[in-house]
Each structure stands twice: as structure tokens, then as C-alpha cells.
Design a protein around this motif. Structure first.
Motif, PDB file in Angstrom:
ATOM      1  N   PHE A 196     -28.057  12.687  26.460  1.00 46.30           N
ATOM      2  CA  PHE A 196     -27.049  12.586  25.402  1.00 46.30           C
ATOM      3  C   PHE A 196     -27.738  12.338  24.060  1.00 46.30           C
ATOM      4  O   PHE A 196     -28.673  11.543  23.974  1.00 46.30           O
ATOM      5  CB  PHE A 196     -26.088  11.440  25.727  1.00 46.30           C
ATOM      6  CG  PHE A 196     -24.867  11.435  24.858  1.00 46.30           C
ATOM      7  CD1 PHE A 196     -23.793  12.272  25.138  1.00 46.30           C
ATOM      8  CD2 PHE A 196     -24.799  10.608  23.732  1.00 46.30           C
ATOM      9  CE1 PHE A 196     -22.677  12.273  24.326  1.00 46.30           C
ATOM     10  CE2 PHE A 196     -23.676  10.613  22.920  1.00 46.30           C
ATOM     11  CZ  PHE A 196     -22.612  11.447  23.217  1.00 46.30           C
ATOM     12  N   PRO A 197     -27.284  13.031  22.986  1.00 43.90           N
ATOM     13  CA  PRO A 197     -27.930  12.859  21.680  1.00 43.90           C
ATOM     14  C   PRO A 197     -27.840  11.411  21.191  1.00 43.90           C
ATOM     15  O   PRO A 197     -26.750  10.861  21.041  1.00 43.90           O
ATOM     16  CB  PRO A 197     -27.134  13.778  20.759  1.00 43.90           C
ATOM     17  CG  PRO A 197     -26.435  14.740  21.647  1.00 43.90           C
ATOM     18  CD  PRO A 197     -26.216  14.034  22.945  1.00 43.90           C
ATOM     19  N   THR A 198     -28.983  10.811  20.972  1.00 43.50           N
ATOM     20  CA  THR A 198     -29.033   9.393  20.645  1.00 43.50           C
ATOM     21  C   THR A 198     -28.345   9.072  19.319  1.00 43.50           C
ATOM     22  O   THR A 198     -27.585   8.114  19.218  1.00 43.50           O
ATOM     23  CB  THR A 198     -30.506   8.936  20.600  1.00 43.50           C
ATOM     24  OG1 THR A 198     -31.115   9.301  21.834  1.00 43.50           O
ATOM     25  CG2 THR A 198     -30.626   7.447  20.414  1.00 43.50           C
ATOM     26  N   GLY A 199     -28.601   9.901  18.302  1.00 34.68           N
ATOM     27  CA  GLY A 199     -28.022   9.642  16.989  1.00 34.68           C
ATOM     28  C   GLY A 199     -26.498   9.631  17.025  1.00 34.68           C
ATOM     29  O   GLY A 199     -25.849   8.804  16.373  1.00 34.68           O
ATOM     30  N   VAL A 200     -25.936  10.544  17.809  1.00 23.99           N
ATOM     31  CA  VAL A 200     -24.475  10.617  17.911  1.00 23.99           C
ATOM     32  C   VAL A 200     -23.924   9.332  18.523  1.00 23.99           C
ATOM     33  O   VAL A 200     -22.953   8.741  18.045  1.00 23.99           O
ATOM     34  CB  VAL A 200     -24.068  11.840  18.764  1.00 23.99           C
ATOM     35  CG1 VAL A 200     -22.564  11.865  18.988  1.00 23.99           C
ATOM     36  CG2 VAL A 200     -24.552  13.125  18.113  1.00 23.99           C
ATOM     37  N   LYS A 201     -24.592   8.871  19.581  1.00 24.94           N
ATOM     38  CA  LYS A 201     -24.167   7.642  20.240  1.00 24.94           C
ATOM     39  C   LYS A 201     -24.190   6.477  19.244  1.00 24.94           C
ATOM     40  O   LYS A 201     -23.259   5.685  19.164  1.00 24.94           O
ATOM     41  CB  LYS A 201     -25.123   7.356  21.406  1.00 24.94           C
ATOM     42  CG  LYS A 201     -24.621   6.334  22.403  1.00 24.94           C
ATOM     43  CD  LYS A 201     -25.739   5.904  23.346  1.00 24.94           C
ATOM     44  CE  LYS A 201     -25.757   6.640  24.652  1.00 24.94           C
ATOM     45  NZ  LYS A 201     -26.725   6.132  25.643  1.00 24.94           N
ATOM     46  N   TRP A 202     -25.258   6.405  18.468  1.00 24.58           N
ATOM     47  CA  TRP A 202     -25.396   5.308  17.507  1.00 24.58           C
ATOM     48  C   TRP A 202     -24.300   5.366  16.458  1.00 24.58           C
ATOM     49  O   TRP A 202     -23.750   4.345  16.055  1.00 24.58           O
ATOM     50  CB  TRP A 202     -26.765   5.388  16.805  1.00 24.58           C
ATOM     51  CG  TRP A 202     -27.913   5.015  17.684  1.00 24.58           C
ATOM     52  CD1 TRP A 202     -27.909   4.905  19.048  1.00 24.58           C
ATOM     53  CD2 TRP A 202     -29.237   4.692  17.250  1.00 24.58           C
ATOM     54  NE1 TRP A 202     -29.155   4.545  19.493  1.00 24.58           N
ATOM     55  CE2 TRP A 202     -29.990   4.409  18.420  1.00 24.58           C
ATOM     56  CE3 TRP A 202     -29.869   4.629  16.013  1.00 24.58           C
ATOM     57  CZ2 TRP A 202     -31.340   4.061  18.363  1.00 24.58           C
ATOM     58  CZ3 TRP A 202     -31.208   4.285  15.958  1.00 24.58           C
ATOM     59  CH2 TRP A 202     -31.936   4.005  17.132  1.00 24.58           C
ATOM     60  N   GLU A 203     -23.991   6.576  16.008  1.00 30.16           N
ATOM     61  CA  GLU A 203     -22.993   6.723  14.948  1.00 30.16           C
ATOM     62  C   GLU A 203     -21.633   6.244  15.433  1.00 30.16           C
ATOM     63  O   GLU A 203     -20.922   5.532  14.715  1.00 30.16           O
ATOM     64  CB  GLU A 203     -22.914   8.190  14.522  1.00 30.16           C
ATOM     65  CG  GLU A 203     -22.110   8.391  13.257  1.00 30.16           C
ATOM     66  CD  GLU A 203     -22.327   9.784  12.689  1.00 30.16           C
ATOM     67  OE1 GLU A 203     -22.174  10.762  13.460  1.00 30.16           O
ATOM     68  OE2 GLU A 203     -22.666   9.895  11.506  1.00 30.16           O
ATOM     69  N   ILE A 204     -21.292   6.615  16.672  1.00 25.72           N
ATOM     70  CA  ILE A 204     -20.012   6.174  17.229  1.00 25.72           C
ATOM     71  C   ILE A 204     -19.966   4.651  17.230  1.00 25.72           C
ATOM     72  O   ILE A 204     -18.973   4.030  16.833  1.00 25.72           O
ATOM     73  CB  ILE A 204     -19.829   6.699  18.674  1.00 25.72           C
ATOM     74  CG1 ILE A 204     -19.785   8.228  18.667  1.00 25.72           C
ATOM     75  CG2 ILE A 204     -18.576   6.125  19.309  1.00 25.72           C
ATOM     76  CD1 ILE A 204     -19.813   8.847  20.054  1.00 25.72           C
ATOM     77  N   CYS A 205     -21.072   4.031  17.629  1.00 22.27           N
ATOM     78  CA  CYS A 205     -21.109   2.581  17.722  1.00 22.27           C
ATOM     79  C   CYS A 205     -21.069   1.938  16.331  1.00 22.27           C
ATOM     80  O   CYS A 205     -20.370   0.955  16.106  1.00 22.27           O
ATOM     81  CB  CYS A 205     -22.352   2.150  18.478  1.00 22.27           C
ATOM     82  SG  CYS A 205     -22.342   0.420  18.894  1.00 22.27           S
ATOM     83  N   ARG A 206     -21.800   2.528  15.405  1.00 23.27           N
ATOM     84  CA  ARG A 206     -21.817   2.022  14.026  1.00 23.27           C
ATOM     85  C   ARG A 206     -20.396   2.024  13.469  1.00 23.27           C
ATOM     86  O   ARG A 206     -19.960   1.078  12.816  1.00 23.27           O
ATOM     87  CB  ARG A 206     -22.727   2.910  13.172  1.00 23.27           C
ATOM     88  CG  ARG A 206     -22.632   2.688  11.687  1.00 23.27           C
ATOM     89  CD  ARG A 206     -23.795   1.893  11.138  1.00 23.27           C
ATOM     90  NE  ARG A 206     -23.367   1.055  10.035  1.00 23.27           N
ATOM     91  CZ  ARG A 206     -23.872  -0.144   9.761  1.00 23.27           C
ATOM     92  NH1 ARG A 206     -24.805  -0.658  10.515  1.00 23.27           N
ATOM     93  NH2 ARG A 206     -23.443  -0.836   8.738  1.00 23.27           N
ATOM     94  N   ASN A 207     -19.658   3.123  13.743  1.00 27.76           N
ATOM     95  CA  ASN A 207     -18.317   3.259  13.188  1.00 27.76           C
ATOM     96  C   ASN A 207     -17.252   2.500  13.968  1.00 27.76           C
ATOM     97  O   ASN A 207     -16.125   2.373  13.506  1.00 27.76           O
ATOM     98  CB  ASN A 207     -17.927   4.744  13.122  1.00 27.76           C
ATOM     99  CG  ASN A 207     -18.801   5.492  12.121  1.00 27.76           C
ATOM    100  OD1 ASN A 207     -19.364   4.883  11.205  1.00 27.76           O
ATOM    101  ND2 ASN A 207     -18.939   6.791  12.302  1.00 27.76           N
ATOM    102  N   ALA A 208     -17.603   2.033  15.165  1.00 27.11           N
ATOM    103  CA  ALA A 208     -16.616   1.304  15.959  1.00 27.11           C
ATOM    104  C   ALA A 208     -16.314  -0.029  15.285  1.00 27.11           C
ATOM    105  O   ALA A 208     -17.177  -0.631  14.643  1.00 27.11           O
ATOM    106  CB  ALA A 208     -17.141   1.071  17.366  1.00 27.11           C
ATOM    107  N   GLU A 209     -15.070  -0.471  15.414  1.00 26.16           N
ATOM    108  CA  GLU A 209     -14.690  -1.708  14.733  1.00 26.16           C
ATOM    109  C   GLU A 209     -15.198  -2.937  15.483  1.00 26.16           C
ATOM    110  O   GLU A 209     -15.267  -2.933  16.709  1.00 26.16           O
ATOM    111  CB  GLU A 209     -13.172  -1.765  14.614  1.00 26.16           C
ATOM    112  CG  GLU A 209     -12.739  -1.061  13.354  1.00 26.16           C
ATOM    113  CD  GLU A 209     -11.254  -1.146  13.152  1.00 26.16           C
ATOM    114  OE1 GLU A 209     -10.685  -2.237  13.383  1.00 26.16           O
ATOM    115  OE2 GLU A 209     -10.694  -0.120  12.767  1.00 26.16           O
TER     116      GLU A 209
END
Ligand code: FMN
Ligand code: FES
Lengths: 636, 183
Positions: A196-209
Motif C-alpha cells: 500500500f502506498p505509504t504517503g497515501v496512508k500518512w495523508e489519511i491519518c494526518r487529515n483524520a480528526e
């Protein structure tokens, strides 16, 4: 951010200057690096270490002895590197106490570098070839393994002196979003198995409340044939700590966990030391390197359950429960540990992060294939000459990996298959040898990148048996939540066991295929979804072996115990030798009246001892399949 | 397994100490069980009860966790722990033959302890020495390229060690006795 950024850079520069100074002294006198990771220890590295200590003491040599990790050449353990001013650094393989003594008396005391025992030099010179002069060195391209075996894992200065924690300093002087962009641009795909693309995973987490977020490093390494993560932890723990800290900064977490198997005691010990040193230097803890980012790491010891490698199970385990997977979504990146946004990344993934932030996304993309940039790390085992850890660019073919990097098949046997990806992966035959290695091509072929276990099988390995082995493993490790995984794998295992005992029926093969479809469809997590892969690929590529077991009661590889008999070839047996008799643990081998040897079939437990004993002598003990009934040929 | 004399007191003391060190939060449950096992070598029923009380979860939950994870053992380990590698590489080079040899020699099955608590036999997944397969970990030492004859050798070694130790003890005892008599 610029003010804080410059502060961080300044703090880092100070750390680095100190480290360079501390390490500089090292090259002015002789030193010996001894690889004492688990693999080295198994081969006797601790005795070698002891010999160096006592010999160096005895001869009053001014030399430092440093314990390092694993260079990846497991076939040549124990390995040491000796440096003496005026000579290139030279690496020696298969070192025992005798060689260690010679290296001290001949090389360190006198000036003879004992080239007879040398494997390669570490830098170009006029005397001896380097690793790059061998095919393995040509095809290998080391990124995460580059410092393994060359630096002391318990000395943070050596890591910092080699630009260590420079990536973290660089990350801290950027906005977290820009760190994520860099990782996304690099196209890094998670090395824990799924890609799974790591950057995408991080972005989802960064944007999660949520104010509280967690980062977890998955060092559970459950594949029973892989030991890459362990080698990384034992050889270069700081590389991982740096990657984890960068991840935490990027998503906005202040607490990290490293989930490492309790079966890896040395890895845990070295990690603890490393975390302690990083804390002392202000690299983790409050206000990391003078910035306003705070971060700390806890080690959680996994208790040995394969399924805990799965993200939701891993979280359940940290929370103090049995590791049983849960539905996704919600994905851990949104709701994970204690219901907080959490990212979980593999040891290798986080180790790459360190290098990507240091050298940039473009650099990373220049290695490997467009779909999967970077390198692949494999734990090579089985019937290849050059077993150990190898790191090659993605897109390298399996053929290159086996024949060039690992020097081909042992004992001039014929290649049969390669098992990639462990219990979730599959067996690929000779016709797949030219497949380029990356996530997508392996998946298309029915195997899986998995966590990097790669076992080479030759003509003496039975494909039904290997399928049975992996099914036994997954069946054992199934947490039992999903009926299809719990009972389906049991059914498959029973059928496979029957086949290996010669009790299979032809319709069993179709039944296995049907069960495989149902288990894949009816399982919640990837354990069940991938469990049938070893069976599916072996049926697809080696159906004839299944059929030989079923219709002829014959194991073509002469491996399945119930389908073979050990016999002694009269024409080869010598009247003067009774080595086989001594080797038998159950007194099944006896001397006939004509002084040739024979085996009581009813006593024989098929332990293989007599065959191995006779192999270098007369090769008179052989296996035959289908088996001979006991009582059939007792001609004693 | 029957408890030996004084064992219950030891269990109680060790468990209390571990709980004191780890705290009683739910998240500490697995580390507590690991700590207890590290101290006692296994998780006795009595210890699990105590942990359940302290962390305030039901006993059956503790039992669930103790049986879910491979690391936990419910029987005392032997004085010598024999772990046969059953990873991929070792399996393909005859790890099961080695396991069977140990089972035959010790007359116990995988996962069991001999009645005299001298040996316990377990399987482990890859210990990372695949190049040296098949591998057996005896106490903390890794034995490489093990053949069934080596199995006999390993056990014989322990046997001789034990006999020598017994002899020493006897000798010491008789010496003491003569000394006492003389004195
Ligand atoms: C049964 C099972 C076992 C797994 N074992 C591991 C493991 O040992 N190590 C690992 O990093 N990932 C493992 N994974 C994959 C993780 O769930 C997860 O995808 C991975 O840690 C994510 O990290 P990555 O994005 O860096 O790849 C496993 C998955 C499943 C379903
Ligand atoms: S499989 Fe036994 S050491 Fe790797």
C-alpha cells in the motif's frame, strides 16, 4: 517554521560534529568488526569474538574490537572485518578460532593480511578484489542494508557520523505536509506485504480528526522463513528509529510503538539501547533536536501469533487482548489504537523513509521500476549457494537473483521452484524465472511479495509437502474468527496430509481448488484470503506431482516419508564398511551373512542418517518410491 | 502438573512483584503475563488467577490470552529447553525428522515436558539461521545442521553432565560425612 528549522539544523550540526570527532579516532588504529547478530552467533561468532579478545590482549596489540550486525552473507558466517592502517579494510568469511588467531598473529602483529581466508575488500585497492567485483556486488544495490554489518548498532555516534538523523533534522525544518508530499512523490509502497502506498496512508491519518495520534512499527515478522526485519533491528536500529520519528512528525503523533516479537531477544535488547541513546542525545523525547516536536517510543513485545501482523489484530494485542482481526473500515489510519488515528508501517518501509527524506523522492524513484520504485530485500534460503540477505532493485528477475546474486543451486541439483512470500505467497516454477520482481508482477503470477522470505526448492523438494507445510502453519495460526478460515484450512490440510501419505483421491484436487475459492471469499483478513495461495500455485504448476502421489503412491521428490523406502544397493555397498550401522538410531541396519548391509524395513524410522553417512563413501543407501512393503525384501 | 513444595509461595511473591512493576492497567496485561513467565518459566493456574484479580478481568479472559499466544506456556519448562526450528528452510531440510528423533528419545511429544522436568520440547519458527538448517536451539545455544545422531549426542552430553554433577554431590556428601566423623 523557518526559525525553528534553523534551530534544528544547528542542533543537528552540533550532534554531527561531535559524532564525527568521536568516530574519527577510529581510523587511526587497527580494529576488528565481528558480526554478532543471531545468524553469526549460531555459527559461532561469540567464540570468535572471545578469541580476538584474548589474542589481542595476549599480543598487546593496540586494536579495537567492535560488535556489529549482519552483512547479509549468512552462508559465510561468522564474518569479520579487519582494518589496519595502511591496508584496505578486508572482510573474512567462515572464521573460526584458528583463523581468528592467525588474523591477530599474522595480520595485526605482522603485516600478512591472510588473503587465503579473505572474502573481499571493502574498498578498491591493488591487492584484493572488492565485493563489487563479484556478481553479487554488481547486482545488489544496498539502501536499507547499506550500513548493516559495518557500524556498531549500539553506538549512536557511528550512525550520526554517517549522516544518521540528518533525515529527521531535514524533516523537522519542513511543514509536516511537505514531508508527506515527499513520501507520496517517492511512490514508496509498504514493504509489510500488501504494497500500500505509504504517503497515501500518512495523508489519511494526518487529515483524520483527533489530537492524539499514534505511529506503530510492525516488527512482528511472522513469515516462518524470513528474518530481514530482525537483521535490520539487530544491525541498524537507529535507521528505524529515525524513520519512525519522521513518520510521527508527518502525521502529528507524539507516541510511537515498536511491536517486535518476543522471540527476537537480541533485537529487543539492541533496540532498547538505541532508544536510550537517542533519548540521551535529545533526538527523541521532549522538543526533538530543539524543535517544538515531542516524541517518544515504547517497545511492545509480541507474543508469537502470526495473525498479530495484521493491523487490527496488532492493535488489539497492544490493547491487551487476544489478537483477533476486526472489520476494516474504519481503517486504523482513521480509528486505530484506543480509537485514535494510527499508522502502522513495516520495519523496512520506515527504514526507507529515512533515506527518502535524506536524498529526496527523485533519487528513490531512480531505483527500481516506475510501479514499485526502490529496492527489494529478500531473505534467501533453501537450496541456493549464497543464502542470506540480499537487496536488489525492484524489477530484477528471479533468475538474476538466484543464479547471479546467489550463485545458483547447491550441489549441482536442478532448480524446481521458488517459494516467495511465505504462507501468503506461492511457488513459482522454472517458467517464471524471468519474471521481474515487484508487487504487481508477483501478484499476477499468483505469488506475493510478502515480507521477503524467498526459499529456493530443488528436485528433492516435494511440492505437495511444501503446500502442506504452509497450510499446517496457517491452519495453526488462524485465529478462528471466520468459519471458512478456521474449518476450511483444516479441511485443506487434512486432504493434503492424506495425499502426502498416499491416501488421496483424484477428486481431491478439484475439492482443494473449490475450498480455496470459498476460503478466499469467506475470510475477513488477509491471513485467510491468502492462505490457499501455496496450494493454488503448486496445483497450477505442479499438478503432475499431486497426481503421482494419488494414482501411483509415489513421491517424485522422494521426500514424503510414507511413500518412500530406504534400501541398500548391493552393487555399491562395501563389505569392509559399516558406517551406516553405527549411524542408525534404532538398529535397523544390519550385516548380512555375505557381509553386505541391509535394512530391516519394519524397524526403519526413515531418519535419513544412514543415507547421509554413506553419501560421501559409497552412495549405497538410496530411497525408492513407491515404498516397498515391510516383509517384502528381508533377504538377510 | 502438581506444584512442588514451596512453589505456591514463590508464585505469589513473583506475581505480586511483577504487578507492582507493571501496574494494573488493561494495556499492561500482556506485559504482566510475559513478566510472570519470565520469572517462573510458565504461567501456573494460580498465577493467572492472581493476575485476573489484580487487573480486574475474568479468569477466562486471561486463559484466552494465555492460550491464544504461542509464547505462553501452561506447563513448567524443563531444566533444559529444546526448541526445534520448524521454519520453512529447516522443515525442507528435515526439521521434522529431528523433532521426531527428540520425541523418540525423550518419550514426550512436542510441547511437553519430561516427567522429571529435565527436558521440554518445543517448536519455533525460523530463528534466522536458515543457511545452517536444520537448526535446534538448546537452552540458548544454536546447534547447526543437526542430524539425528547429533540428537543422541546432545542428550548424551546432558546425561553425562548430570551424572558428573551427581557424582560430585555424592563425593562432597561423603567427604563431609568423613570430616564430621573425624571431627
Ligand atoms: C496474517 C498477516 C500477517 C502479517 N504479518 C506482517 C508482519 O509480520 N510484518 C509486517 O510488517 N506486516 C505484516 N502484515 C501486513 C500488515 O497488516 C500491514 O499491512 C503492514 O504492516 C503495513 O505496513 P506497510 O504499509 O509498511 O507495508 C501481515 C498481514 C496479515 C494479514
Ligand atoms: S527456517 Fe530454521 S532457521 Fe530459518
Amino acid at each position: 517554521m523557518s526559525v525553528l528549522g534553523t534551530d534544528t539544523q544547528k542542533t543537528y550540526q552540533e550532534l554531527k560534529d561531535q559524532a564525527v570527532q568521536a568516530v574519527e579516532g577510529l581510523n587511526t588504529k587497527s580494529y576488528v568488526l565481528v558480526g554478532t547478530a543471531t545468524c553469526g552467533r549460531a555459527a559461532g561468532a561469540l567464540n570468535v569474538l572471545e578469541t580476538f579478545r584474548s589474542e589481542i590482549g595476549k599480543h598487546n596489540v593496540d586494536a579495537e574490537i567492535i560488535e556489529v550486525g549482519c552483512m547479509g552473507h549468512c552462508y559465510a558466517e561468522p564474518m569479520v572485518i579487519v582494518y589496519k592502517p595502511g591496508f584496505p579494510k578486508i572482510c573474512y568469511g567462515s572464521v573460526d578460532e584458528g583463523i581468528a588467531t592467525r588474523l591477530v598473529t599474522d595480520f595485526l602483529v605482522n603485516d600478512d593480511p591472510c588473503f587465503d581466508f579473505a572474502m573481499a575488500a571493502l574498498e578498491p585497492n591493488d591487492f584484493f578484489p572488492t565485493f563489487e567485483d563479484f556478481p553479487r556486488g554488481v547486482y545488489e544495490q544496498k539502501v536499507v542494508l547499506s550500513d548493516c554489518g559495518l557500524i556498531a548498532p549500539d553506538d549512536i555516534e557511528q550512525y550520526i557520523a554517517r549522516d544518521g538523523y540528518g533525515g529527521l533534522a531535514k524533516a523537522l525544518s519542513k511543514e509536516p505536509e511537505r514531508v508527506i508530499t515527499e513520501v507520496k512523490d517517492s511512490n514508496l509502497r509498504g514493504r509489510g506485504g500488501a504494497g500500500f502506498p505509504t504517503g497515501v496512508k500518512w495523508e489519511i491519518c494526518r487529515n483524520a480528526e483527533g489530537d492524539t495520534k499514534y505511529v506503530i512499527c510492525n516488527a512482528d515478522e511472522g513469515d516462518p522463513g524470513a528474518f530481514i526485519d530482525r537483521a535490520l533491528l539487530e544491525s541498524n536500529p537507529h535507521q528505524l528509529i529515525e524513520g519512525l520519528a519522521i513518520a510521527a512528525y508527518a502525521i502529528g503523533a507524539s507516541q510511537g510503538y515498536i511491536y517486535v516479537r518476543a522471540e527476537y531477544p537480541l533485537a529487543i535488547e539492541r533496540l532498547k539501547t538505541a532508544i536510550g541513546q537517542a533519548r540521551e542525545k535529545g533526538i527523541i523525547g521532549n522538543s526533538v533536536m530543539g524543535s517544538n516536536f515531542s516524541f517518544d517510543i515504547k517497545i511492545f513485545q509480541g507474543s508469537g501469533a502470526f495473525v498479530c501482523g495484521e493491523e487490527t489484530a496488532l492493535i488489539a494485542s497492544i490493547e491487551g487482548n487476544a489478537g483477533i482481526p476486526n472489520h476494516r473500515p474504519p481503517f486504523p489510519a482513521v480509528s486505530g489504537l484506543h480509537g485514535k488515528p494510527t499508522i502502522i508501517n513495516n520495519v523496512k518501509t520506515l527504514s526507507y523513509i529515512t533515506h527518502i527524506i535524506r536524498n529526496g523522492a527523485e533519487w528513490f524513484k531512480s531505483i527500481g521500476t516506475p510501479g514499485t520504485p526502490g529496492t527489494a530485500v529478500f531473505a534467501l534460503a533453501g537450496k541456493v549457494v549464497g543464502t542470506g540477505l540480499v537487496e536488489v532493485p525492484m524489477g530484477t528477475t528471479i533468475r538474476t537473483l538466484i543464479y547471479d546474486v546467489a550463485d545458483g543451486i547447491k550441489n549441482e541439483k536442478n532448480f524446481k521452484a521458488v517459494q516467495i512470500g511465505g504462507p501468503s505467497g506461492g511457488c513459482l516454477p522454472e517458467s517464471s524465472l524471468d519474471l521481474p520482481i515487484d508487487f504487481d508482477s508477483l501478484q499476477q503470477a499468483g505469488a506475493m511479495m510478502g515480507s521477503g522470505g524467498l526459499v529456493v526448492l530443488d528436485e528433492e523438494d516435494c511440492m505437495v509437502e511444501i503446500a502442506r507445510f504452509f497450510l499446517e502453519f496457517t491452519q495453526n495460526e488462524s485465529c478462528g474468527k471466520c468459519t471458512f478460515c478456521r474449518l476450511g484450512t483444516k479441511q485443506m490440510l487434512d486432504i493434503l496430509t492424506d495425499i502426502t501419505k498416499g491416501k488421496g483421491k483424484l477428486e481431491d484436487i478439484d475439492l482443494l481448488l473449490e475450498l480455496a475459492v470459498d476460503i478466499k471469499a469467506g475470510s475477513l483478513c488477509a491471513l485467510g484470503k491468502t492462505a490457499p495461495n501455496p496450494v493454488l500455485t503448486t496445483i497450477r504448476f505442479f499438478r503432475d506431482e499431486y497426481e503421482a502421489h494419488i494414482t501411483e503412491g509415489r513421491c517424485p521428490a522422494l521426500m514424503c516419508k510414507e511413500l518412500i523406502t530406504y534400501v541398500i544397493d548391493e552393487k555399491k555397498c562395501s563389505k569392509l564398511c559399516d558406517a551406516c550401522i553405527g549411524s542408525c538410531p534404532v538398529e535397523a541396519v544390519y550385516t548380512r551373512s555375505d557381509m553386505l548391509k541391509d535394512i530391516y524395513l519394519d524397524k526403519c524410522v526413515k531418519c535419513d542418517n544412514c543415507l547421509v553417512t554413506c553419501l560421501p563413501l559409497y552412495q549405497a543407501v538410496i530411497k525408492v518410491s513407491p515404498p516397498i512393503e515391510a516383509g517384502g525384501n528381508q533377504n538377510g | 502438573m502438581e506444584l512442588m513444595e514451596g512453589e505456591l509461595e514463590k508464585i505469589t511473591a513473583e506475581v505480586e512483584q511483577v504487578i507492582k512493576d507493571q501496574g494494573t492497567e488493561r494495556e499492561r496485561l500482556i506485559p504482566i503475563l510475559q513478566g510472570v513467565q519470565e520469572k517462573l518459566g510458565y504461567l501456573p493456574k494460580e498465577a493467572m488467577k492472581k493476575v485476573a484479580e489484580a487487573v480486574e478481568v475474568s479468569e477466562v479472559e486471561i486463559y484466552e490470552i494465555a492460550t491464544f499466544y504461542n509464547q505462553f506456556r501452561l506447563n513448567p519448562p524443563g531444566k533444559h529447553q529444546i526448541k526445534v526450528c520448524m521454519g520453512t528452510a529447516c522443515h525442507m531440510t528435515g526439521g521434522n525428522i529431528i523433532m521426531e528423533s527428540f520425541e523418540r528419545r525423550l518419550d514426550i511429544k512436542e510441547g511437553e515436558t519430561t516427567p522429571d522436568r529435565e527436558f521440554s520440547l518445543e517448536r519455533v519458527a525460523c530463528v534466522g539461521c536458515c543457511a545452517l538448517a536444520p537448526v535446534v536451539v538448546v537452552d540458548e545455544n544454536v546447534e547447526a545442521k543437526v542430524r539425528p545422531t547429533r540428537v543422541d549426542g546432545i542428550l548424551l552430553g546432558f546425561d553425562m553432565e548430570k551424572k558428573a554433577a551427581e557424582k560430585e554431590m555424592q563425593k562432597a556428601a561423603s567427604e563431609q560425612k568423613t570430616q564430621e566423623e573425624e571431627g
